[in-house]
Write a protein that holds these residues in place. Structure first.
Motif, PDB file in Angstrom:
ATOM      1  N   LEU A  50      -2.873   6.978  -8.407  1.00 12.00           N
ATOM      2  CA  LEU A  50      -2.862   6.182  -7.180  1.00 12.00           C
ATOM      3  C   LEU A  50      -1.515   5.485  -6.987  1.00 12.00           C
ATOM      4  CD1 LEU A  50      -4.230   4.900  -4.746  1.00 12.00           C
ATOM      5  CD2 LEU A  50      -5.251   3.224  -6.287  1.00 12.00           C
ATOM      6  N   ASN A  54       0.912   7.590  -3.595  1.00 12.42           N
ATOM      7  CA  ASN A  54       0.139   6.765  -2.667  1.00 12.42           C
ATOM      8  C   ASN A  54       0.578   6.917  -1.212  1.00 12.42           C
ATOM      9  OD1 ASN A  54       2.561   5.429  -2.648  1.00 12.42           O
ATOM     10  ND2 ASN A  54       1.822   3.567  -3.641  1.00 12.42           N
ATOM     11  N   ILE A  86      -4.769  -2.551  -3.889  1.00  5.69           N
ATOM     12  CA  ILE A  86      -5.011  -1.695  -5.039  1.00  5.69           C
ATOM     13  C   ILE A  86      -5.363  -2.614  -6.191  1.00  5.69           C
ATOM     14  CG2 ILE A  86      -4.015   0.004  -6.612  1.00  5.69           C
ATOM     15  CD1 ILE A  86      -2.044   0.745  -4.389  1.00  5.69           C
ATOM     16  N   SER A 222     -10.348  10.317  -2.144  1.00  6.70           N
ATOM     17  CA  SER A 222     -10.402   9.137  -2.993  1.00  6.70           C
ATOM     18  C   SER A 222     -11.530   8.222  -2.523  1.00  6.70           C
ATOM     19  CB  SER A 222      -9.072   8.362  -2.941  1.00  6.70           C
ATOM     20  OG  SER A 222      -8.829   7.879  -1.622  1.00  6.70           O
TER      21      SER A 222
END
Length: 326
Positions: A50, A54, A86, A222
């Motif tokens: 991630l 990203n 995040i 995701s």
């Protein structure tokens, strides 16, 4: 035993810490045949992916922004914010270990035995909030009639927003995911109840209140979580008892769990409990991580997402018609 604390003093970046910790954890798990540590390592790899890849977050946040625009049109009298983040590395590590400890403890109290390795690994796999968006609403005082309850009005709007969210985001490429809990909300519309975890009707021991729902983003492949709460609930979670009360009570809770399951009875519980306790005792002012600084555990300048997470979506809508009752 390998723990995150061992990697926080060399001045490394969060990404390098993740690489080193996950790799060492994986090698140790393979050497000892510990499938739970292997699942733990794989969860850390998801965070690495991630942080390093990203680019999709811009497109994703723009889709979330469409719901923000919908709310601004439908509720011009409300004030609200949309924030995205995040998850921080420390919070992720706390959650992995906390989930393991809580699950094994509850299972043992109920059954008198321990869950299988596969069942414990499944608890790690349920962590779906590495990316989370938060909607916080507030009804300005000027919109209330004499004697009217602000809390009840805000709750009414909050649950309206919650009912609208699943269908809206599904049309924009997000698939709502079942919550997997038995105790469903009584205030969410029936078609959407299976998707929500209602911590307003069922607050935790520290008074934390919020609505949570998870989605799978079909574009980025995701998971995301969306939290919906009022300003009062957000204050309680961020700067109130749900955030700060906790240290002594969490320590008491962890000691009670340790007494229920003495050291040596379950290696998965032992490792997760020790890692979790180390994180609780961490002095942030002593660690050395690139782009991070702290005077103490309250005064923190987190420029790398180690402790507070990385902000990805700040939107703010201020209430209009300040002198009109609605």
């Amino acid at each position: 035993m390998i723990s995150l604390n061992d990697y926080l003093y060399n001045g490394d970046t969060v990404v390098k810490i993740l690489h080193c910790y996950s790799q060492d954890l994986k090698e140790s798990a393979i050497a000892t045949g510990n499938g739970v540590d292997l699942a733990h390592s794989n969860c850390l790899l998801m965070m690495i992916d991630l942080l390093e890849h990203n680019d999709f977050l811009t497109a994703q946040s723009q889709k979330i922004r469409e719901f923000y625009k919908y709310m601004a049109d439908k509720y011009p009298f409300l004030a609200f914010t949309f924030k995205g983040r995040i998850k921080s590395l420390i919070r992720l590590e706390e959650k992995i270990n906390g989930n393991i400890v809580e699950y094994i403890y509850d299972y043992h109290c109920k059954n008198g035995t321990f869950p299988s390795e596969a069942e414990v690994k499944d608890r790690i796999g349920r962590i779906k909030d590495l990316i989370a968006y938060r909607i916080v609403i507030s009804l300005p005082q000027c919109h209330l009639k004499p004697g009217e309850s602000r809390e009840e009005r805000e709750l009414g709007y909050l649950y309206e927003v919650a009912d609208a969210l699943p269908d809206f985001l599904e049309k924009h490429g997000f698939k709502p995911e079942l919550s997997g809990i038995e105790k469903q909300s009584s205030r969410i519309a029936e078609p959407y109840r299976p998707y929500y975890r209602d911590y307003i009707e069922n607050p935790n021991n520290f008074g934390y209140k919020s609505l949570h729902i998870s989605f799978f983003d079909n574009t980025s492949r995701s998971n995301i979580e969306v939290q919906i709460r009022t300003k009062e609930m957000d204050d309680n979670a961020e700067i109130g008892p749900a955030n700060h009360l906790g240290y002594e009570k969490r320590q008491e809770s962890e000691r009670a769990r340790r007494e229920e399951i003495p050291a040596g009875e379950n290696v998965f519980f032992d490792d997760a409990h020790e890692r979790g306790m180390k994180l609780q005792e961490l002095d942030l002012s002593k660690i050395n991580v690139n782009m991070f600084g702290a005077a103490d555990n309250s005064l923190v300048n987190d420029g790398c997402g180690l402790y507070r997470g990385r902000l990805i979506l700040p939107y703010e809508h201020l209430s209009r018609f300040q002198n009109d009752l609605v």
